[in-house]
Design a protein around this motif. Sequence first.
Motif, PDB file in Angstrom:
ATOM      1  N   GLU A  90       0.844  -1.189   0.000  1.00 41.22           N
ATOM      2  CA  GLU A  90       0.000   0.000   0.000  1.00 41.22           C
ATOM      3  C   GLU A  90       0.883   1.244   0.000  1.00 41.22           C
ATOM      4  N   PRO A  91       0.652   2.210  -0.850  1.00 43.48           N
ATOM      5  CA  PRO A  91      -0.379   2.245  -1.886  1.00 43.48           C
ATOM      6  C   PRO A  91       0.005   1.539  -3.176  1.00 43.48           C
ATOM      7  N   GLY A  92       1.137   0.858  -3.220  1.00 44.35           N
ATOM      8  CA  GLY A  92       1.475   0.011  -4.349  1.00 44.35           C
ATOM      9  C   GLY A  92       1.658   0.734  -5.664  1.00 44.35           C
ATOM     10  N   TRP A  93       0.965   0.248  -6.721  1.00 44.37           N
ATOM     11  CA  TRP A  93       1.180   0.738  -8.074  1.00 44.37           C
ATOM     12  C   TRP A  93       0.967   2.241  -8.242  1.00 44.37           C
ATOM     13  N   PRO A  94      -0.083   2.834  -7.676  1.00 44.76           N
ATOM     14  CA  PRO A  94      -0.230   4.291  -7.861  1.00 44.76           C
ATOM     15  C   PRO A  94       0.999   5.070  -7.407  1.00 44.76           C
ATOM     16  N   ALA A  95       1.529   4.708  -6.243  1.00 41.60           N
ATOM     17  CA  ALA A  95       2.720   5.406  -5.745  1.00 41.60           C
ATOM     18  C   ALA A  95       3.934   5.122  -6.614  1.00 41.60           C
ATOM     19  N   ALA A  96       4.057   3.883  -7.086  1.00 42.13           N
ATOM     20  CA  ALA A  96       5.181   3.526  -7.948  1.00 42.13           C
ATOM     21  C   ALA A  96       5.126   4.310  -9.255  1.00 42.13           C
ATOM     22  N   LEU A  97       3.927   4.466  -9.816  1.00 37.85           N
ATOM     23  CA  LEU A  97       3.774   5.241 -11.048  1.00 37.85           C
ATOM     24  C   LEU A  97       4.101   6.710 -10.810  1.00 37.85           C
ATOM     25  N   ALA A 146       1.537  -2.793 -18.699  1.00 42.34           N
ATOM     26  CA  ALA A 146       1.019  -4.159 -18.783  1.00 42.34           C
ATOM     27  C   ALA A 146       1.129  -4.873 -17.427  1.00 42.34           C
ATOM     28  N   ALA A 147       2.228  -4.629 -16.707  1.00 45.07           N
ATOM     29  CA  ALA A 147       2.413  -5.238 -15.387  1.00 45.07           C
ATOM     30  C   ALA A 147       1.377  -4.710 -14.404  1.00 45.07           C
ATOM     31  N   ALA A 148       1.079  -3.415 -14.485  1.00 40.35           N
ATOM     32  CA  ALA A 148       0.056  -2.842 -13.614  1.00 40.35           C
ATOM     33  C   ALA A 148      -1.313  -3.429 -13.924  1.00 40.35           C
ATOM     34  N   VAL A 149      -1.601  -3.625 -15.211  1.00 38.19           N
ATOM     35  CA  VAL A 149      -2.872  -4.242 -15.614  1.00 38.19           C
ATOM     36  C   VAL A 149      -2.949  -5.674 -15.093  1.00 38.19           C
ATOM     37  N   ALA A 150      -1.861  -6.427 -15.254  1.00 38.53           N
ATOM     38  CA  ALA A 150      -1.833  -7.813 -14.796  1.00 38.53           C
ATOM     39  C   ALA A 150      -2.017  -7.913 -13.289  1.00 38.53           C
ATOM     40  N   ALA A 151      -1.551  -6.904 -12.566  1.00 44.70           N
ATOM     41  CA  ALA A 151      -1.687  -6.898 -11.106  1.00 44.70           C
ATOM     42  C   ALA A 151      -3.061  -6.411 -10.663  1.00 44.70           C
ATOM     43  N   GLY A 152      -3.907  -6.041 -11.620  1.00 44.75           N
ATOM     44  CA  GLY A 152      -5.240  -5.553 -11.287  1.00 44.75           C
ATOM     45  C   GLY A 152      -5.250  -4.118 -10.793  1.00 44.75           C
ATOM     46  N   ALA A 153      -4.143  -3.399 -11.013  1.00 48.20           N
ATOM     47  CA  ALA A 153      -4.026  -2.034 -10.505  1.00 48.20           C
ATOM     48  C   ALA A 153      -4.346  -0.986 -11.560  1.00 48.20           C
ATOM     49  N   ALA A 154      -4.543  -1.398 -12.811  1.00 47.11           N
ATOM     50  CA  ALA A 154      -4.856  -0.465 -13.887  1.00 47.11           C
ATOM     51  C   ALA A 154      -5.802  -1.139 -14.860  1.00 47.11           C
ATOM     52  N   THR A 155      -6.543  -0.318 -15.600  1.00 42.30           N
ATOM     53  CA  THR A 155      -7.509  -0.848 -16.559  1.00 42.30           C
ATOM     54  C   THR A 155      -7.295  -0.173 -17.897  1.00 42.30           C
ATOM     55  N   MET A 196      -2.901  12.926 -15.658  1.00 41.38           N
ATOM     56  CA  MET A 196      -3.211  12.320 -16.947  1.00 41.38           C
ATOM     57  C   MET A 196      -3.009  10.806 -16.910  1.00 41.38           C
ATOM     58  N   VAL A 197      -1.892  10.358 -16.334  1.00 46.24           N
ATOM     59  CA  VAL A 197      -1.599   8.927 -16.297  1.00 46.24           C
ATOM     60  C   VAL A 197      -2.638   8.178 -15.474  1.00 46.24           C
ATOM     61  N   HIS A 198      -2.963   8.682 -14.283  1.00 48.62           N
ATOM     62  CA  HIS A 198      -3.912   7.966 -13.427  1.00 48.62           C
ATOM     63  C   HIS A 198      -5.322   7.961 -14.013  1.00 48.62           C
ATOM     64  N   ARG A 199      -5.713   9.055 -14.655  1.00 49.60           N
ATOM     65  CA  ARG A 199      -7.027   9.071 -15.304  1.00 49.60           C
ATOM     66  C   ARG A 199      -7.063   8.102 -16.488  1.00 49.60           C
ATOM     67  N   THR A 200      -5.959   8.068 -17.245  1.00 50.96           N
ATOM     68  CA  THR A 200      -5.909   7.189 -18.421  1.00 50.96           C
ATOM     69  C   THR A 200      -5.910   5.715 -18.028  1.00 50.96           C
ATOM     70  N   LEU A 201      -5.093   5.384 -17.026  1.00 45.30           N
ATOM     71  CA  LEU A 201      -4.973   3.974 -16.618  1.00 45.30           C
ATOM     72  C   LEU A 201      -6.062   3.563 -15.649  1.00 45.30           C
ATOM     73  N   ARG A 202      -6.806   4.545 -15.148  1.00 43.96           N
ATOM     74  CA  ARG A 202      -7.858   4.297 -14.163  1.00 43.96           C
ATOM     75  C   ARG A 202      -7.308   3.552 -12.947  1.00 43.96           C
ATOM     76  N   THR A 203      -6.198   4.052 -12.445  1.00 48.70           N
ATOM     77  CA  THR A 203      -5.600   3.453 -11.256  1.00 48.70           C
ATOM     78  C   THR A 203      -6.349   3.959 -10.020  1.00 48.70           C
ATOM     79  N   ALA A 204      -6.282   3.168  -8.970  1.00 44.29           N
ATOM     80  CA  ALA A 204      -6.911   3.557  -7.717  1.00 44.29           C
ATOM     81  C   ALA A 204      -5.995   4.523  -7.005  1.00 44.29           C
ATOM     82  N   HIS A 205      -6.179   5.805  -7.270  1.00 42.00           N
ATOM     83  CA  HIS A 205      -5.253   6.822  -6.761  1.00 42.00           C
ATOM     84  C   HIS A 205      -6.013   7.880  -5.988  1.00 42.00           C
ATOM     85  N   ASP A 206      -5.581   8.099  -4.739  1.00 38.02           N
ATOM     86  CA  ASP A 206      -6.261   9.106  -3.914  1.00 38.02           C
ATOM     87  C   ASP A 206      -5.666  10.479  -4.176  1.00 38.02           C
TER      88      ASP A 206
END
Length: 206
Positions: A90-97, A146-155, A196-206
Amino acid sequence: MAQQGSRRRTTLPAAQRESQLLEVARGLLLADGPTELTVDKITAAAQVAKGTFYLYFDSKDHLLARLWADYLDSFLHTVQDQLAAPMAPEPGWPAALDALIEQMIRYDMANAALHRAVFSQASGDGLRQLRQADAKVVTLLADTVAAAVAAGAATVTDPPTTAALLYYAVDGLLNAAYLVQAEPDADTVIAAAKEMVHRTLRTAHD
């Protein structure tokens, strides 16, 4: 006698001589500006004959492309090191991005002078080589998405195309600024890129 002295200096190993020519050209670009760079100036500063230059580079354009490719290789190593760092649950992928976006933009802006010099002078085959080098970064970003998508963190349905769109959006903005000698505010660009990135990937980002 001057010619013989110059010839004696060409006994460096090939890889070292090539690196020397690149380093000399980089210094001239940053010191004098891109419009002043010529093969004659490079060879004079490196104390080699023009024929030696053409053993390593087909043209000034080719050398500029190599400068950019070397810059991007260093850039890629930096990004790969960032991606290899352990990711907290936590927060995982959003923070990494977020960390990746900030690192990439700050690295790019720290090298704005080289960026401006290379892109303002390259043409033809040189520009094609520059774009091939950029493609390496896009591929890395696509793998990350692709890794974020595979981890269920992006769509997102098409990671390669999405990564290219995101990369060239930011790259185009910075290129436009560099070419008119502007200095964009890093924090503003980073904040907009993250949004832009978080809106595009639809990541769970606060």
